[in-house]
Every structure is written in C-alpha cells, then in structure tokens.
Design a protein around this motif. Sequence first.
Motif, mmCIF file in Angstrom:
data_model
loop_
_atom_site.group_PDB
_atom_site.id
_atom_site.type_symbol
_atom_site.label_atom_id
_atom_site.label_comp_id
_atom_site.label_asym_id
_atom_site.label_seq_id
_atom_site.Cartn_x
_atom_site.Cartn_y
_atom_site.Cartn_z
ATOM 1 N N THR A 161 34.374 28.521 48.656
ATOM 2 C CA THR A 161 34.516 29.087 47.319
ATOM 3 C C THR A 161 35.990 29.221 46.939
ATOM 4 O OG1 THR A 161 32.532 30.393 47.780
ATOM 5 C CG2 THR A 161 33.846 31.020 45.859
ATOM 6 N N ASP A 162 36.296 28.929 45.699
ATOM 7 C CA ASP A 162 37.661 29.138 45.177
ATOM 8 C C ASP A 162 37.782 30.597 44.761
ATOM 9 O OD1 ASP A 162 40.097 29.159 43.968
ATOM 10 O OD2 ASP A 162 39.739 27.400 42.725
ATOM 11 N N VAL A 163 38.065 31.442 45.748
ATOM 12 C CA VAL A 163 38.057 32.881 45.495
ATOM 13 C C VAL A 163 39.076 33.305 44.437
ATOM 14 C CG1 VAL A 163 38.342 35.168 46.518
ATOM 15 C CG2 VAL A 163 37.121 33.401 47.774
ATOM 16 N N PRO A 164 40.316 32.810 44.479
ATOM 17 C CA PRO A 164 41.253 33.218 43.435
ATOM 18 C C PRO A 164 40.750 32.920 42.031
ATOM 19 C CG PRO A 164 42.415 32.105 45.204
ATOM 20 C CD PRO A 164 40.957 31.952 45.506
ATOM 21 N N ALA A 165 40.213 31.729 41.842
ATOM 22 C CA ALA A 165 39.719 31.371 40.503
ATOM 23 C C ALA A 165 38.537 32.243 40.125
ATOM 24 C CB ALA A 165 39.335 29.895 40.464
ATOM 25 N N LEU A 166 37.638 32.442 41.076
ATOM 26 C CA LEU A 166 36.454 33.258 40.795
ATOM 27 C C LEU A 166 36.832 34.688 40.447
ATOM 28 C CD1 LEU A 166 33.442 33.619 40.684
ATOM 29 C CD2 LEU A 166 33.426 33.969 43.159
ATOM 30 N N LEU A 167 37.691 35.277 41.266
ATOM 31 C CA LEU A 167 38.080 36.675 41.015
ATOM 32 C C LEU A 167 38.923 36.805 39.758
ATOM 33 C CD1 LEU A 167 38.724 38.611 44.315
ATOM 34 C CD2 LEU A 167 36.765 38.569 42.786
ATOM 35 N N ALA A 168 39.695 35.770 39.451
ATOM 36 C CA ALA A 168 40.462 35.812 38.199
ATOM 37 C C ALA A 168 39.507 35.969 37.031
ATOM 38 C CB ALA A 168 41.298 34.538 38.042
ATOM 39 N N LEU A 169 38.481 35.148 37.011
ATOM 40 C CA LEU A 169 37.531 35.214 35.896
ATOM 41 C C LEU A 169 36.801 36.549 35.873
ATOM 42 C CD1 LEU A 169 36.323 33.601 33.546
ATOM 43 C CD2 LEU A 169 34.540 32.813 35.110
ATOM 44 N N VAL A 170 36.387 37.010 37.035
ATOM 45 C CA VAL A 170 35.602 38.250 37.091
ATOM 46 C C VAL A 170 36.451 39.471 36.723
ATOM 47 C CG1 VAL A 170 34.394 39.829 38.637
ATOM 48 C CG2 VAL A 170 33.887 37.391 38.708
ATOM 49 N N THR A 171 37.627 39.578 37.333
ATOM 50 C CA THR A 171 38.448 40.748 36.994
ATOM 51 C C THR A 171 38.878 40.700 35.535
ATOM 52 O OG1 THR A 171 40.438 39.627 37.765
ATOM 53 C CG2 THR A 171 39.335 41.055 39.317
ATOM 54 N N ALA A 172 39.212 39.519 35.042
ATOM 55 C CA ALA A 172 39.565 39.406 33.625
ATOM 56 C C ALA A 172 38.398 39.854 32.768
ATOM 57 C CB ALA A 172 39.964 37.969 33.292
ATOM 58 N N GLY A 173 37.198 39.444 33.152
ATOM 59 C CA GLY A 173 36.017 39.851 32.402
ATOM 60 C C GLY A 173 35.833 41.356 32.407
ATOM 61 N N VAL A 174 35.981 41.957 33.574
ATOM 62 C CA VAL A 174 35.822 43.414 33.672
ATOM 63 C C VAL A 174 36.899 44.110 32.845
ATOM 64 C CG1 VAL A 174 35.890 45.391 35.220
ATOM 65 C CG2 VAL A 174 34.704 43.313 35.914
ATOM 66 N N PHE A 175 38.124 43.630 32.948
ATOM 67 C CA PHE A 175 39.202 44.213 32.150
ATOM 68 C C PHE A 175 38.846 44.180 30.669
ATOM 69 C CE2 PHE A 175 42.919 43.345 35.309
ATOM 70 C CZ PHE A 175 42.491 44.407 36.071
ATOM 71 N N PHE A 176 38.493 43.004 30.204
ATOM 72 C CA PHE A 176 38.245 42.868 28.765
ATOM 73 C C PHE A 176 37.096 43.762 28.315
ATOM 74 C CE2 PHE A 176 36.574 40.935 24.918
ATOM 75 C CZ PHE A 176 37.723 40.656 24.208
ATOM 76 N N LEU A 177 36.020 43.758 29.075
ATOM 77 C CA LEU A 177 34.865 44.559 28.665
ATOM 78 C C LEU A 177 35.194 46.050 28.702
ATOM 79 C CD1 LEU A 177 31.964 42.587 30.375
ATOM 80 C CD2 LEU A 177 32.595 42.622 27.967
ATOM 81 N N SER A 178 35.973 46.473 29.691
ATOM 82 C CA SER A 178 36.351 47.885 29.749
ATOM 83 C C SER A 178 37.204 48.262 28.550
ATOM 84 C CB SER A 178 37.130 48.168 31.035
ATOM 85 O OG SER A 178 36.258 48.231 32.137
ATOM 86 N N LEU A 179 38.182 47.417 28.247
ATOM 87 C CA LEU A 179 39.052 47.696 27.112
ATOM 88 C C LEU A 179 38.241 47.711 25.821
ATOM 89 C CD1 LEU A 179 42.102 45.449 28.049
ATOM 90 C CD2 LEU A 179 41.760 47.893 28.463
ATOM 91 N N ARG A 180 37.377 46.735 25.719
ATOM 92 C CA ARG A 180 36.576 46.595 24.514
ATOM 93 C C ARG A 180 35.669 47.804 24.309
ATOM 94 N NH1 ARG A 180 36.283 42.206 20.609
ATOM 95 N NH2 ARG A 180 34.254 42.381 19.610
ATOM 96 N N SER A 181 35.198 48.370 25.401
ATOM 97 C CA SER A 181 34.249 49.478 25.285
ATOM 98 C C SER A 181 34.896 50.708 24.665
ATOM 99 C CB SER A 181 33.661 49.829 26.645
ATOM 100 O OG SER A 181 34.618 50.510 27.435
ATOM 101 N N ASP A 182 36.205 50.734 24.639
ATOM 102 C CA ASP A 182 36.879 51.856 23.984
ATOM 103 C C ASP A 182 36.642 51.848 22.480
ATOM 104 O OD1 ASP A 182 37.886 53.234 26.088
ATOM 105 O OD2 ASP A 182 39.828 52.223 26.087
ATOM 106 N N SER A 183 36.504 50.659 21.906
ATOM 107 C CA SER A 183 36.385 50.584 20.452
ATOM 108 C C SER A 183 35.009 50.119 19.997
ATOM 109 C CB SER A 183 37.469 49.677 19.874
ATOM 110 O OG SER A 183 37.560 48.474 20.618
ATOM 111 N N VAL A 184 34.320 49.346 20.823
ATOM 112 C CA VAL A 184 33.009 48.839 20.423
ATOM 113 C C VAL A 184 32.011 49.080 21.531
ATOM 114 C CG1 VAL A 184 31.775 46.870 19.466
ATOM 115 C CG2 VAL A 184 34.251 47.002 19.225
ATOM 116 N N ARG A 185 30.833 49.467 21.152
ATOM 117 C CA ARG A 185 29.852 49.840 22.172
ATOM 118 C C ARG A 185 29.139 48.643 22.776
ATOM 119 N NH1 ARG A 185 26.492 55.126 22.726
ATOM 120 N NH2 ARG A 185 25.693 54.647 24.811
ATOM 121 N N TYR A 186 28.858 47.633 21.956
ATOM 122 C CA TYR A 186 28.053 46.523 22.445
ATOM 123 C C TYR A 186 28.856 45.234 22.535
ATOM 124 C CZ TYR A 186 24.107 49.598 21.727
ATOM 125 O OH TYR A 186 23.254 50.660 21.800
#
Lengths: 211, 211
Positions: free
Chosen positions: A160-185
């Motif tokens: 598995t390309d762990v760096p690439a995989l974790l980059a996408l996953v952590t980026a996703g978590v970051f974005f969704l967390s940030l987004r949840s501050d202003s939008v619920r869904y």
Amino acid sequence: MGDDTSQTGKRDRESTERRIVSAVLDLMENEGFDAVGINAVAARAGVSKVLIYRYFGDLEGLMRTAAEQLRGITPDISLRVVECANEHEQLSPESLMRCTVLELRRSVEDNPLLRRLLVWELTEDNAMTRLTTELREESGLDQTEAFSRLLAELRPDNNTDVPALLALVTAGVFFLSLRSDSVRYFNGLDIRSDEGWQRIADAAADLMRHL
Amino acid sequence: MGDDTSQTGKRDRESTERRIVSAVLDLMENEGFDAVGINAVAARAGVSKVLIYRYFGDLEGLMRTAAEQLRGITPDISLRVVECANEHEQLSPESLMRCTVLELRRSVEDNPLLRRLLVWELTEDNAMTRLTTELREESGLDQTEAFSRLLAELRPDNNTDVPALLALVTAGVFFLSLRSDSVRYFNGLDIRSDEGWQRIADAAADLMRHL
DNA sequence: ATTTTATGTTACCGGATGGTGACATGTCAA
DNA sequence: TTGACATGTCACCATCCGGTAACATAAAAT
C-alpha cells in the motif's frame, strides 16, 4: 488581585511580553485570524500598542514570536490510534484505519486553535503559517511512519502507498472538520454528529478489507 | 471602442449593474474574498459607489445578486469520470475511483473562483456562501448518486457506504487542492505535480480492490 | 418647452486601522 | 543625590473602510 502578575505586573517586560503573546493566541482562537491586529492585541493585552512595536518590531515580528508558542499544537495521535484499535477490537488494517479517522477527527474537533490555523494556512502566507505548516508536515510524516510500521507488521506483504493514502484521508478529515464549523451536512452526512463520523470511519475502514 | 458597452455605457442601468457584478466576481477570483468591499468594487467597475447602494441596497444585496451568477460554478464531473474510466481501461470500481479523484482535482484546479469559494465557505457565513454551499451540496449528492448507480451495475452485491466514502474522498481532494495553492508538499507528496496526484488516485483506487 | 425622473459624480461623515513622536515615571547605577 | 535608561502612556497622523447628503445632467414625459 489574582491577576497573572499583579505584583510584578508593572514595569516587568517579560510579563508584558507574555501577556501580549497570549493575547495574540487568544484572539486567534476566539475571534479568528483577521481579528489579530495591532490595536486588538494591545487592547486585549491591556497594554499600549507602542510596546508591541518596541518589543517585537512590527506585527510580523509578534507573529513570529507567537508562533513559537505553537510548537506542539499539531496532534500526535499515533499512540491513541493504537490504544483505540486495541480497545474495541483486535488490531487490524481495518481497525487501524477506523481509529485513525476517529482520533484525527477528535484531535481537530477538540482544538479550536488548530482549526483556525488550518484555515489560515489556506489563505495566508506569513511567518506564522510557514512555521505551523512546517510543524504539521513533520508531524504528518511521523504519523505516516507509524501507520506504515504497524501495517507492515500486520500484513508484511502489502504494498500500500501509505503516504498517499494517509494524505487523502487526513486531508479529508481536516476539510470535513473545518467545514462542520459552518455547515452541518456534507454529501448528506451529518458531519457534526458522531454517527456521521462513524459512517465515514467505517467506510474508510471497509476499504482496507482488500488486504 | 471595443468596450463592452461603450456606446450605451453612459446612463444605462443594466450595463452598469452588470459591470458592478462582474467587478465582484473579478475581485473574488483575482484578489480574494476579503478584497471585495464597496470601495474596491466601485473602483474596479469604474463606477461611483453610490450607485451600488442605490441599485443593490448594501453589500449583502450585491453579494446576493452576484451569487446568482455562480449557479453552475460547482462542477458536474459525472460524465467526465465515465469517459475517463472508459478511455484508459475498462470500467471497474478501481477505475471509477481513480477517475473520480483525478477529474475532481482537475475541476478544482482549473477553477480559481471555485477554490476561493471553498475557502470562503470555511470562514464566513453570509448570503453568498450560504447559496454556494447549497449548490455544492446538491451537486455532491448528484455525484454520489451517479457513483452509486455505476457501482451497483458493476458489483450488484456490494454494500459500500458510497455517500460516506465519497464525502471523505471529495473532502480530501478539496483540501489538498486548496492547500497546494500555498504549500507544495503534504505528507511528503508533491501535491502540485500530476505524479503526486497519480499516487493519490492510485491509492484510492487500490482500496476498491476489496470489491 | 418645461417639468420630472433616472443616472451619475463629488464631497463628506464617523470609525477603525497600522504606525510614530512626545512625554511621564519607575528602577538602578554612579 | 543625581543622572541614565527601561518601561509604559497619551495624543496624534495618514489611510482605509462602509455609508450618506448634495449636487449635476441626460433622457423621458408632459
């Protein structure tokens, strides 16, 4: 009385500098990054703004100093991930991924200043964001390293390309967390609820079944 | 000569309103969202700011009107994903995911205004961000719907949580695209290069092998 | 031809910003 | 005691901001 430095509060440069830097962090966390101005900082620190110029040169100098206080702001969740995975089920690629998502989310959710920084790093390029970006990069690499090691123990033959995989996953978590501050869904998911995040973590974990 | 409305440029309300709204979008795209102020808009439109108040009430009214121009800003990549998947390999869950990531990235990369909006939606809550957020949500649901349908055709018995999966993936692509504007590397990957994105897309595609 | 209305400009307001010069006073050394 | 220096305050500057009143003029209605 009861103030931080009520006795030495006057004519104590160190204490004053500390109060100024604290005011910066306080403003960033509670009012947002564009609330951090000379006047606002001076007001919140209860100090004349002239001192800021005298002690820190200008706003950028202040930022540079304040940034030093931010070492350690980036979460190291490696330990908690393993704990989490061992807690509810046995360690496996699936549980590793699930707990990575959940613990990552929790660490962002619990840290308003970190969220503010993540957004700031998307919009401004200054002394402070450059430093915190650097710190985050280091911490991300550590995290990846830990994940890779654990995965290699569990599935020695995986490629598995762990760096690439974790980059996408952590980026996703970051974005969704940030987004949840202003939008619920987001995409129909309630990203403010634990249930929504369970679905996300499960979906990510599910993908690891191929190993 | 050559101007948009050089003949009717004077005392033509419609044309003036159009110039003002265009100035807003122009400023957002090229200078960033906090450059959008009454004075800046009026200056860029080559118009007295009084007209803005007369025609749009206040800044929020202007924003509301300008937001209408943004319908269609959210990319619909469903078609291109299928094209892409059919182009280089046969349609499969893997190729579907790979092309989703790549096309999503491309659509964000090619659209500076969209990037600006994505960041803005993380920081401000006003008439404009509320609308574009709504539009994005609709479009995301369409995208999920299309993905689900295709996946159901390919693997009728799968029970993947497509909304959750796509939420994480699109959020990840969004964040990495936005981040690449200010920082080149994330988790060791060069997120400004096609190679970096190939790795990310491959990693995501690889996960679909479990189906 | 005259009035009315819509379109556009100029000049100003109060308030906030980043930044600086002049001044006051506590502290410490000579 | 006296003088130097660090610490802190006050008043002010030019500039920008969003917002408004007053005025000028072209176009349309009477």
